[in-house]
Design a protein around this motif. Structure first.
Motif, PDB file in Angstrom:
ATOM      1  N   MET A   1       0.839  -1.214  -0.048  1.00 20.49           N
ATOM      2  CA  MET A   1       0.122   0.094  -0.040  1.00 20.49           C
ATOM      3  C   MET A   1       0.804   1.161   0.073  1.00 20.49           C
ATOM      4  N   THR A   2       0.286   2.202  -0.514  1.00 18.84           N
ATOM      5  CA  THR A   2       1.330   3.491  -0.563  1.00 18.84           C
ATOM      6  C   THR A   2       1.537   3.976   0.790  1.00 18.84           C
ATOM      7  N   GLN A   3       2.738   4.571   0.931  1.00 16.40           N
ATOM      8  CA  GLN A   3       3.056   5.176   2.192  1.00 16.40           C
ATOM      9  C   GLN A   3       2.133   6.465   2.823  1.00 16.40           C
ATOM     10  N   ASN A   4       1.421   7.053   1.686  1.00 10.00           N
ATOM     11  CA  ASN A   4       0.407   7.918   2.189  1.00 10.00           C
ATOM     12  C   ASN A   4      -1.034   7.819   2.157  1.00 10.00           C
ATOM     13  N   SER A   5      -1.311   6.535   1.730  1.00 14.49           N
ATOM     14  CA  SER A   5      -2.581   6.017   2.038  1.00 14.49           C
ATOM     15  C   SER A   5      -3.157   6.160   3.299  1.00 14.49           C
ATOM     16  N   PRO A   6      -4.408   6.675   3.345  1.00 10.67           N
ATOM     17  CA  PRO A   6      -5.000   6.657   4.646  1.00 10.67           C
ATOM     18  C   PRO A   6      -5.910   5.376   4.928  1.00 10.67           C
ATOM     19  N   PRO A   7      -6.115   5.030   6.186  1.00  9.20           N
ATOM     20  CA  PRO A   7      -6.656   3.744   6.386  1.00  9.20           C
ATOM     21  C   PRO A   7      -8.181   4.005   5.557  1.00  9.20           C
ATOM     22  N   LEU A   8      -8.607   2.762   5.349  1.00 10.99           N
ATOM     23  CA  LEU A   8     -10.107   2.977   4.618  1.00 10.99           C
ATOM     24  C   LEU A   8     -11.066   2.902   5.784  1.00 10.99           C
ATOM     25  N   VAL A   9     -11.786   4.087   5.742  1.00 12.05           N
ATOM     26  CA  VAL A   9     -12.999   4.325   6.496  1.00 12.05           C
ATOM     27  C   VAL A   9     -14.225   4.451   5.656  1.00 12.05           C
ATOM     28  N   LEU A  10     -15.132   3.361   5.971  1.00 13.96           N
ATOM     29  CA  LEU A  10     -16.313   3.670   5.188  1.00 13.96           C
ATOM     30  C   LEU A  10     -17.380   4.346   5.535  1.00 13.96           C
ATOM     31  N   PRO A  11     -17.950   5.181   4.607  1.00 11.17           N
ATOM     32  CA  PRO A  11     -18.883   6.178   5.018  1.00 11.17           C
ATOM     33  C   PRO A  11     -20.190   5.626   5.808  1.00 11.17           C
ATOM     34  N   PRO A  12     -20.947   6.325   6.537  1.00  8.17           N
ATOM     35  CA  PRO A  12     -22.006   5.825   7.371  1.00  8.17           C
ATOM     36  C   PRO A  12     -22.991   4.982   6.723  1.00  8.17           C
ATOM     37  N   GLY A  13     -23.342   5.784   5.504  1.00 10.78           N
ATOM     38  CA  GLY A  13     -24.382   5.123   4.881  1.00 10.78           C
ATOM     39  C   GLY A  13     -24.184   3.798   4.205  1.00 10.78           C
ATOM     40  N   LEU A  14     -22.884   3.587   3.973  1.00 11.53           N
ATOM     41  CA  LEU A  14     -22.316   2.315   3.418  1.00 11.53           C
ATOM     42  C   LEU A  14     -22.396   1.142   4.561  1.00 11.53           C
ATOM     43  N   THR A  15     -21.820   1.630   5.615  1.00 10.29           N
ATOM     44  CA  THR A  15     -21.628   0.775   6.691  1.00 10.29           C
ATOM     45  C   THR A  15     -23.261   0.418   7.307  1.00 10.29           C
ATOM     46  N   ARG A  16     -24.340   1.136   7.118  1.00 15.90           N
ATOM     47  CA  ARG A  16     -25.545   1.015   7.536  1.00 15.90           C
ATOM     48  C   ARG A  16     -26.122  -0.079   6.456  1.00 15.90           C
ATOM     49  N   ALA A  17     -25.875   0.150   5.024  1.00 17.98           N
ATOM     50  CA  ALA A  17     -26.388  -0.600   3.875  1.00 17.98           C
ATOM     51  C   ALA A  17     -25.726  -2.097   4.056  1.00 17.98           C
ATOM     52  N   MET A  18     -24.407  -2.071   4.536  1.00 17.87           N
ATOM     53  CA  MET A  18     -23.792  -3.369   4.651  1.00 17.87           C
ATOM     54  C   MET A  18     -24.400  -4.187   5.641  1.00 17.87           C
ATOM     55  N   ALA A  19     -24.978  -3.530   6.682  1.00 17.96           N
ATOM     56  CA  ALA A  19     -25.485  -4.232   7.877  1.00 17.96           C
ATOM     57  C   ALA A  19     -26.561  -5.032   7.543  1.00 17.96           C
ATOM     58  N   THR A  20     -27.152  -4.493   6.619  1.00 12.14           N
ATOM     59  CA  THR A  20     -28.592  -5.152   6.180  1.00 12.14           C
ATOM     60  C   THR A  20     -28.130  -6.601   5.485  1.00 12.14           C
ATOM     61  N   LEU A  21     -26.877  -6.804   4.935  1.00 11.03           N
ATOM     62  CA  LEU A  21     -26.776  -7.854   3.974  1.00 11.03           C
ATOM     63  C   LEU A  21     -26.459  -9.093   5.366  1.00 11.03           C
ATOM     64  N   GLN A  22     -26.612 -10.483   4.633  1.00 10.45           N
ATOM     65  CA  GLN A  22     -26.422 -11.466   5.415  1.00 10.45           C
ATOM     66  C   GLN A  22     -25.087 -11.549   5.836  1.00 10.45           C
ATOM     67  N   ASP A  23     -24.772 -12.286   6.659  1.00 16.14           N
ATOM     68  CA  ASP A  23     -23.180 -12.262   7.247  1.00 16.14           C
ATOM     69  C   ASP A  23     -22.261 -12.915   6.074  1.00 16.14           C
ATOM     70  N   LYS A  24     -22.654 -13.766   5.485  1.00 16.90           N
ATOM     71  CA  LYS A  24     -21.889 -14.184   4.160  1.00 16.90           C
ATOM     72  C   LYS A  24     -21.688 -13.195   3.077  1.00 16.90           C
ATOM     73  N   ASP A  25     -22.612 -12.630   2.715  1.00 14.89           N
ATOM     74  CA  ASP A  25     -22.674 -11.578   1.682  1.00 14.89           C
ATOM     75  C   ASP A  25     -21.798 -10.334   2.268  1.00 14.89           C
ATOM     76  N   ARG A  26     -22.142  -9.820   3.618  1.00 19.01           N
ATOM     77  CA  ARG A  26     -21.412  -8.637   4.245  1.00 19.01           C
ATOM     78  C   ARG A  26     -19.912  -8.891   4.297  1.00 19.01           C
ATOM     79  N   GLN A  27     -19.521 -10.436   4.525  1.00 14.18           N
ATOM     80  CA  GLN A  27     -18.072 -10.591   4.476  1.00 14.18           C
ATOM     81  C   GLN A  27     -17.292 -10.463   3.305  1.00 14.18           C
ATOM     82  N   ARG A  28     -18.195 -10.900   2.122  1.00 13.32           N
ATOM     83  CA  ARG A  28     -17.807 -11.197   0.757  1.00 13.32           C
ATOM     84  C   ARG A  28     -17.438  -9.695   0.177  1.00 13.32           C
ATOM     85  N   LEU A  29     -18.432  -8.779   0.593  1.00 16.26           N
ATOM     86  CA  LEU A  29     -18.472  -7.422   0.098  1.00 16.26           C
ATOM     87  C   LEU A  29     -17.193  -6.799   0.908  1.00 16.26           C
TER      88      LEU A  29
END
Length: 127
Positions: A1-29
Motif C-alpha cells: 500500500m502507498t506510504q501516504n494512503s489513509p486507512p479505509l474508512v467507510l461512510p456511515p451510509g455504506l456501513t448501514r447498507a452493509m449491515a442489512t446484508l447476510q453475514d456471508k454477503d457482508r463478509q464477501r463485500l
C-alpha cells in the motif's frame, strides 16, 4: 500500500447498507472492498515508480505490464463489489461507465475515499 494512503474508512451510509446484508454477503463485500483498496494503493505505487527517470526501458516495460495487471484486477474487484448487493437481493449497483469510474480514481490524499465511493455505489448509495 502507498506510504501516504489513509486507512479505509467507510461512510456511515455504506456501513448501514452493509449491515442489512447476510453475514456471508457482508463478509464477501468487506473482503472485496479491502482487496480493492489494496490494489488501488499498489497501482498508484507502480504508476509513481514508472515515472522515475532512473528506470531502464526493460524496467518501464515491467512496470507497464504490472499496471495493466493491476488495472484488470481493480476492474474485476469493482465488478465483484457491484455484484454482491444484487445477488443478495438488495437494490443492486448503480452502473457507471468504466471511463467514468476510472476518472473518479485519482492519486492523492483521498485514496481511501475512492475505494469507499466505489463500494458505496455498489450498495446503491450516492454517486
Amino acid at each position: 500500500m502507498t506510504q501516504n494512503s489513509p486507512p479505509l474508512v467507510l461512510p456511515p451510509g455504506l456501513t448501514r447498507a452493509m449491515a442489512t446484508l447476510q453475514d456471508k454477503d457482508r463478509q464477501r463485500l468487506d473482503d472485496t472492498i479491502t482487496r480493492l483498496h489494496t490494489v488501488n494503493g499498489r497501482l498508484w505505487d507502480t504508476e509513481d515508480r514508472v515515472r522515475s527517470a532512473l528506470l531502464s526501458s526493460a524496467q518501464v516495460a515491467d512496470c507497464k505490464r504490472e499496471i495493466d495487471q493491476l488495472n484488470a484486477e481493480r476492474n474485476a474487484l469493482a465488478e465483484r463489489a457491484d455484484e454482491v448487493p444484487r445477488l443478495a437481493g438488495g437494490r443492486g449497483p448503480r452502473r457507471c461507465a468504466p471511463a467514468h469510474r476510472d476518472a473518479r480514481l485519482r492519486r492523492g490524499p483521498h485514496v481511501g475515499a475512492d475505494t469507499a465511493d466505489l463500494a458505496q455505489r455498489a450498495c446503491g448509495g450516492p454517486r
